[in-house]
Design a protein around this motif. Structure first.
Motif, PDB file in Angstrom:
ATOM      1  N   ALA A 244      -1.764 -46.687  18.951  1.00 32.55           N
ATOM      2  CA  ALA A 244      -1.699 -46.756  17.486  1.00 32.55           C
ATOM      3  C   ALA A 244      -0.967 -48.012  17.028  1.00 32.55           C
ATOM      4  CB  ALA A 244      -1.023 -45.500  16.932  1.00 32.55           C
ATOM      5  N   PHE A 245       0.121 -48.372  17.693  1.00 28.23           N
ATOM      6  CA  PHE A 245       0.835 -49.607  17.339  1.00 28.23           C
ATOM      7  C   PHE A 245      -0.083 -50.809  17.523  1.00 28.23           C
ATOM      8  CE2 PHE A 245       4.664 -47.322  16.866  1.00 28.23           C
ATOM      9  CZ  PHE A 245       5.659 -48.173  16.414  1.00 28.23           C
ATOM     10  N   LEU A 246      -0.846 -50.821  18.590  1.00 27.61           N
ATOM     11  CA  LEU A 246      -1.768 -51.913  18.862  1.00 27.61           C
ATOM     12  C   LEU A 246      -2.892 -51.947  17.829  1.00 27.61           C
ATOM     13  CD1 LEU A 246      -2.439 -54.203  20.852  1.00 27.61           C
ATOM     14  CD2 LEU A 246      -3.752 -52.526  22.167  1.00 27.61           C
ATOM     15  N   ASP A 247      -3.511 -50.808  17.571  1.00 19.20           N
ATOM     16  CA  ASP A 247      -4.644 -50.739  16.646  1.00 19.20           C
ATOM     17  C   ASP A 247      -4.263 -51.105  15.218  1.00 19.20           C
ATOM     18  OD1 ASP A 247      -6.193 -49.878  18.770  1.00 19.20           O
ATOM     19  OD2 ASP A 247      -6.184 -47.759  18.148  1.00 19.20           O
ATOM     20  N   LEU A 248      -3.054 -50.723  14.799  1.00 15.86           N
ATOM     21  CA  LEU A 248      -2.656 -50.892  13.399  1.00 15.86           C
ATOM     22  C   LEU A 248      -1.654 -52.024  13.189  1.00 15.86           C
ATOM     23  CD1 LEU A 248      -2.396 -47.097  12.560  1.00 15.86           C
ATOM     24  CD2 LEU A 248      -4.199 -48.678  11.837  1.00 15.86           C
ATOM     25  N   ASP A 249      -1.486 -52.885  14.168  1.00 14.60           N
ATOM     26  CA  ASP A 249      -0.526 -53.996  14.057  1.00 14.60           C
ATOM     27  C   ASP A 249       0.867 -53.514  13.674  1.00 14.60           C
ATOM     28  OD1 ASP A 249      -2.076 -56.108  14.863  1.00 14.60           O
ATOM     29  OD2 ASP A 249      -2.740 -56.635  12.846  1.00 14.60           O
ATOM     30  N   GLY A 250       1.378 -52.543  14.412  1.00 13.16           N
ATOM     31  CA  GLY A 250       2.700 -52.008  14.143  1.00 13.16           C
ATOM     32  C   GLY A 250       3.807 -52.872  14.726  1.00 13.16           C
ATOM     33  N   PHE A 251       3.560 -54.143  14.844  1.00 12.65           N
ATOM     34  CA  PHE A 251       4.561 -55.063  15.380  1.00 12.65           C
ATOM     35  C   PHE A 251       4.228 -56.474  14.915  1.00 12.65           C
ATOM     36  CE2 PHE A 251       1.108 -54.562  18.334  1.00 12.65           C
ATOM     37  CZ  PHE A 251       0.768 -55.857  18.677  1.00 12.65           C
ATOM     38  N   GLN A 252       5.225 -57.330  14.937  1.00 10.90           N
ATOM     39  CA  GLN A 252       4.992 -58.749  14.679  1.00 10.90           C
ATOM     40  C   GLN A 252       5.523 -59.534  15.867  1.00 10.90           C
ATOM     41  OE1 GLN A 252       5.977 -60.112  10.701  1.00 10.90           O
ATOM     42  NE2 GLN A 252       5.072 -58.284   9.828  1.00 10.90           N
ATOM     43  N   CYS A 253       6.828 -59.769  15.923  1.00 19.94           N
ATOM     44  CA  CYS A 253       7.345 -60.517  17.072  1.00 19.94           C
ATOM     45  C   CYS A 253       7.343 -59.649  18.327  1.00 19.94           C
ATOM     46  CB  CYS A 253       8.730 -61.070  16.787  1.00 19.94           C
ATOM     47  SG  CYS A 253      10.088 -59.888  16.963  1.00 19.94           S
ATOM     48  N   GLY A 254       7.419 -58.324  18.165  1.00 22.76           N
ATOM     49  CA  GLY A 254       7.362 -57.401  19.289  1.00 22.76           C
ATOM     50  C   GLY A 254       8.701 -57.059  19.911  1.00 22.76           C
ATOM     51  N   TYR A 255       9.779 -57.672  19.463  1.00 26.42           N
ATOM     52  CA  TYR A 255      11.073 -57.427  20.103  1.00 26.42           C
ATOM     53  C   TYR A 255      11.519 -55.972  19.959  1.00 26.42           C
ATOM     54  CZ  TYR A 255      15.633 -58.452  22.031  1.00 26.42           C
ATOM     55  OH  TYR A 255      16.739 -58.472  22.832  1.00 26.42           O
TER      56      TYR A 255
END
Length: 194
Positions: free
Chosen positions: A95-106
């Motif tokens: 879900a995080f991958l599909d919905l862009d639940g991150f930017q820098c990813g830290y």
């Protein structure tokens, strides 16, 4: 006679046992990152305030920077490296991958581990500070955006990906609920949620 300030401990991490000598003051975060090279768990504030180091300890969320490694001995530790099932991502990761639940990813590993724990807490009927009806017989409250925000409030994202994080957690929680419904239909021991 001087007391020893270190011990040899065995930590069960992601299903594997790791035996290592540690100073009694070593945090679980430092043992994971510096001693076992499990660097998916991030060091953010090192004060328990940002959630970047969140891992699961016996299925419950903890900030690894405040957990002593010696106190985790004999308990099941799950880090971000251990949430996927082989090549198949955990529903929260997907879900995080599909919905862009991150930017820098830290912050993402801590966000994902926290979301996994939070979804289990919600499914068990644990209330949050924004839950209107906290009576046990009321059952799990609806998992609204406000509920998700409150329950995930211990995890900070400096990039501000909160809208997508809430959407990702909601999607993963829906997948979790559907899987629970399917389990209930196949084993007949649980009542299906409508």
């Amino acid at each position: 006679m001087a007391l020893s300030t270190s011990s040899v401990i065995t930590l069960k991490i992601n299903g594997e046992k790791h035996t290592l000598p540690v100073d009694h003051r070593t945090t679980l975060l430092d043992a994971l990152r510096e001693r076992l090279d499990l660097t998916g768990t991030k060091k953010g504030c090192d004060q328990g305030q940002c959630g970047a180091c969140t891992v699961l300890l016996d299925g419950r969320r903890v900030v690894a920077c405040l957990q002593l490694a010696v106190a985790a001995e004999g308990r099941e530790i799950t880090t971000i490296e251990g949430v996927a099932d082989g090549e198949r991502l955990h529903p929260v990761q997907q879900a995080f991958l599909d919905l862009d639940g991150f930017q820098c990813g830290y912050c993402t590993p801590g966000q994902i581990c926290s979301a996994i724990g939070m979804i289990e807490e919600h499914a068990a009927g644990w209330p949050s500070a924004v839950t209107e009806d906290v009576r046990p017989q009321a059952g799990p409250p609806p998992l609204t955006a406000d509920e998700i925000r409150e329950r995930m409030s211990g995890n900070l994202c400096r990039c501000g990906a909160y809208v997508a994080i809430v959407e990702a957690v909601a999607r993963a929680a829906g997948a979790h609920a559907n899987a629970s419904d399917e389990d209930a239909a196949t084993d007949g021991t649980k009542e299906a949620v409508i």
